[in-house]
Design an enzyme around this catalytic site. Structure first.
Site, PDB file in Angstrom:
ATOM      1  CD  GLU A  24      -1.666  -2.063   2.198  1.00  0.00           C
ATOM      2  OE1 GLU A  24      -0.470  -2.279   2.472  1.00  0.00           O
ATOM      3  OE2 GLU A  24      -2.609  -2.764   2.588  1.00  0.00           O
ATOM      4  CB  CYS A  65       1.829   7.198   4.225  1.00  0.00           C
ATOM      5  SG  CYS A  65       2.271   5.847   5.333  1.00  0.00           S
ATOM      6  CB  CYS A 102       6.973  -5.422   8.681  1.00  0.00           C
ATOM      7  SG  CYS A 102       8.201  -4.660   9.777  1.00  0.00           S
ATOM      8  CB  CYS A 125       5.243  -4.130  16.333  1.00  0.00           C
ATOM      9  SG  CYS A 125       6.895  -3.492  16.003  1.00  0.00           S
ATOM     10  CB  CYS A 155       1.925  -3.376  13.738  1.00  0.00           C
ATOM     11  SG  CYS A 155       2.197  -2.990  12.007  1.00  0.00           S
ATOM     12  N   GLY A 215       6.585  -2.152   6.515  1.00  0.00           N
ATOM     13  CA  GLY A 215       8.007  -2.461   6.501  1.00  0.00           C
ATOM     14  C   GLY A 215       8.863  -1.644   7.433  1.00  0.00           C
ATOM     15  CD  GLU A 216      12.846  -0.548  10.788  1.00  0.00           C
ATOM     16  OE1 GLU A 216      12.026  -0.351  11.688  1.00  0.00           O
ATOM     17  OE2 GLU A 216      13.571   0.355  10.331  1.00  0.00           O
ATOM     18  CB  SER A 230       8.587   6.019  10.774  1.00  0.00           C
ATOM     19  OG  SER A 230       8.220   5.389  11.976  1.00  0.00           O
ATOM     20  CB  SER A 248       8.198   3.009  16.263  1.00  0.00           C
ATOM     21  OG  SER A 248       7.606   3.462  15.075  1.00  0.00           O
ATOM     22  CG  LEU A 249      10.509   5.301  22.821  1.00  0.00           C
ATOM     23  CD1 LEU A 249      11.946   5.087  22.395  1.00  0.00           C
ATOM     24  CD2 LEU A 249      10.409   6.466  23.792  1.00  0.00           C
ATOM     25  CG  ASN A 288      -5.433   3.713  14.347  1.00  0.00           C
ATOM     26  OD1 ASN A 288      -6.306   4.475  14.712  1.00  0.00           O
ATOM     27  ND2 ASN A 288      -4.309   4.130  13.776  1.00  0.00           N
ATOM     28  CB  CYS A 294      -0.709   4.397  12.351  1.00  0.00           C
ATOM     29  SG  CYS A 294      -0.253   6.049  11.914  1.00  0.00           S
TER      30      CYS A 294
HETATM   31  N1  SAH Z   1       7.756   0.248  10.438  1.00  0.00           N
HETATM   32  C1  SAH Z   1       8.067   1.584  10.753  1.00  0.00           C
HETATM   33  C2  SAH Z   1       7.240   2.582  10.001  1.00  0.00           C
HETATM   34  C3  SAH Z   1       5.768   2.334   9.770  1.00  0.00           C
HETATM   35  S1  SAH Z   1       4.552   2.312  10.974  1.00  0.00           S
HETATM   36  C4  SAH Z   1       7.917   1.835  12.216  1.00  0.00           C
HETATM   37  O1  SAH Z   1       7.349   1.021  12.904  1.00  0.00           O
HETATM   38  O2  SAH Z   1       8.394   2.868  12.665  1.00  0.00           O
HETATM   39  C5  SAH Z   1       3.972   3.956  11.324  1.00  0.00           C
HETATM   40  C6  SAH Z   1       3.648   4.130  12.820  1.00  0.00           C
HETATM   41  O3  SAH Z   1       2.388   3.516  13.165  1.00  0.00           O
HETATM   42  C7  SAH Z   1       4.690   3.466  13.692  1.00  0.00           C
HETATM   43  O4  SAH Z   1       5.046   4.287  14.755  1.00  0.00           O
HETATM   44  C8  SAH Z   1       3.947   2.246  14.160  1.00  0.00           C
HETATM   45  O5  SAH Z   1       4.515   1.714  15.311  1.00  0.00           O
HETATM   46  C9  SAH Z   1       2.552   2.760  14.345  1.00  0.00           C
HETATM   47  N2  SAH Z   1       1.534   1.711  14.454  1.00  0.00           N
HETATM   48  C10 SAH Z   1       1.617   0.415  14.093  1.00  0.00           C
HETATM   49  N3  SAH Z   1       0.466  -0.244  14.384  1.00  0.00           N
HETATM   50  C11 SAH Z   1      -0.369   0.677  14.937  1.00  0.00           C
HETATM   51  C12 SAH Z   1      -1.707   0.624  15.426  1.00  0.00           C
HETATM   52  N4  SAH Z   1      -2.417  -0.502  15.415  1.00  0.00           N
HETATM   53  N5  SAH Z   1      -2.245   1.764  15.918  1.00  0.00           N
HETATM   54  C13 SAH Z   1      -1.544   2.924  15.899  1.00  0.00           C
HETATM   55  N6  SAH Z   1      -0.274   3.027  15.451  1.00  0.00           N
HETATM   56  C14 SAH Z   1       0.306   1.924  14.967  1.00  0.00           C
HETATM   57 FE1  SF4 Z   2       6.947  -3.358  11.211  1.00  0.00          FE
HETATM   58 FE2  SF4 Z   2       6.512  -0.833  11.935  1.00  0.00          FE
HETATM   59 FE3  SF4 Z   2       4.526  -2.657  12.065  1.00  0.00          FE
HETATM   60 FE4  SF4 Z   2       6.555  -2.804  13.782  1.00  0.00          FE
HETATM   61  S1  SF4 Z   2       5.055  -1.153  13.607  1.00  0.00           S
HETATM   62  S2  SF4 Z   2       5.673  -4.524  12.634  1.00  0.00           S
HETATM   63  S3  SF4 Z   2       8.259  -2.127  12.519  1.00  0.00           S
HETATM   64  S4  SF4 Z   2       5.546  -1.938  10.212  1.00  0.00           S
END
Ligand code: SAH
Ligand code: SF4
Length: 342
Positions: free
Chosen positions: A93, A108, A115, A119, A122, A162-163, A192, A215-216, A291, A334
């Protein structure tokens, strides 16, 4: 029949080589590049200032791209999500977000299909890793948006699937193209990452340095470990050192992304820990209310807790923003990108 050349796959040298038996004026090459990257031309016929016989030769031997828009969904809030299909059948996407008040158009983009980071909150992470995207496959996400909407993208965020730092070389090459050929300033490009320490240091020493978002999601190691497996490899303490290295070296401010999960990461205690963690970091904070994605037990935060969390962070003197939810009705928000068609 000889397979057609895909022009967006070619480097500048390869494009010169390709054109050498067709039209070797430098001018022709510049015109072609401008049609592809600035005017986001859909086909050769629309390249009206290119000589007709060159256009004919191009039609016979080349295509602009081999990537297709498979589906397009438009959200109530104007966000558009595209599912692109690559030439091996894989899909990823990209999302166009409009912020009415700023006149900015942010794309975006995804850096990988799936990925590998896993996490827990996600949808992309749940899907697992399929493959890295090539530079032209990343750049095409922006071109596809521009071709489809006729609008010029002004900002790019690597926040799709993706990372990005586990596909560092290709992402960096894509950034070079986005900056030079699509003419999007490096300050308007944000990467990110979930915190790949060696690459945070490496990007700080590059010629083109994008803005960094991290992404902390928790400033408490055991909770971060629970929701982000990467914490076992690159922990919060080491991450902070790398972030300091980046801000010292570049003078740039970073953004800490922090997901608010109801009852888990959105408590007062967690806000205090986050304040302490970022005290001596040159950073802003972007709070992302969780989300919902399917098969997780996590809860959305409630409004009162979000505001209290924000208040505590602001008391420590940082700029805090709350990320607007965009396109949730079409699974474009996100963490909701999983390459689903419907
Ligand atoms: N993979 C990279 C960049 C894409 S994600 C990363 O993780 O940084 C974009 C942002 O959305 C990241 O901070 C991610 O952690 C966050 N994210 C992932 N799943 C989410 C969710 N279910 N609700 C809100 N934010 C989420
Ligand atoms: Fe990958 Fe970012 Fe999702 Fe973590 S939050 S699984 S790094 S896309």
């Amino acid at each position: 029949m000889k397979e057609k050349i895909v022009l967006t796959k070619l480097t500048d040298e390869e494009l010169s080589e390709f054109l050498s038996d067709k039209d070797d004026r430098k001018f022709a090459k510049d015109q072609l590049l401008s049609w592809i990257y600035n005017k986001s031309a859909k086909d050769f016929d629309s390249m009206t200032n290119i000589k007709k016989d060159l256009r004919e030769k191009l039609k016979q031997t080349a295509v602009i791209t081999d990537i297709k828009i498979k589906t397009k969904q438009i959200s109530k809030d104007g966000t558009i999500k595209y599912l692109l299909e690559y030439n091996d059948g894989n899909v990823a996407e990209c999302v166009l977000m409009r912020f009415d008040n700023r006149g900015n158009l942010s794309a975006c983009v995804s850096s990988q299909v799936g990925c590998p980071m896993g996490c827990k909150f996600c949808a992309t992470g749940k899907r697992g890793f399929i493959r890295n995207l090539l530079p032209y496959e990343i750049v095409e996400q922006i071109l596809a948006i521009q071709k489809d909407t006729g609008l010029k993208v002004t900002n790019v965020v690597f926040m799709g699937q993706g990372e990005p730092f586990y596909n560092f070389e290709n992402v960096y090459k894509a950034i070079e193209i986005i900056n030079s050929k699509l003419q999007i300033g490096i300050r308007r490009i944000t990467v990110s990452t979930s915190g790949i320490i060696p690459k945070i240091k490496e990007i700080a020493e590059k010629e083109l340095i994008p803005t960094l978002a991290i992404s902390l999601h928790s400033a408490k190691s055991d909770i971060r470990k629970e929701i982000m497996p990467i914490e076992s490899k690159y922990n919060l303490d080491e991450l902070k050192k790398a972030l300091k290295f980046y801000t010292d070296k570049t003078g740039k401010r970073i953004t800490l992304e922090y997901i608010l999960i109801g009852g888990l990461t959105d408590t007062k205690e967690m806000a205090v820990l986050l304040s302490q963690y970022m005290k001596d970091l040159k950073c802003n904070v972007n709070l992302i209310p969780y989300n919902p994605v399917c098969d997780t037990e996590y809860k959305k935060p409630n409004k009162k807790d979000i505001m209290l969390f924000k208040y505590i962070l602001e008391s420590s003197g940082k700029k805090v923003t709350i990320r607007l939810e965009r396109g949730a009705d079409i699974d474009a928000a996100c963490g909701q990108l999983a390459g689903k068609e419907k």
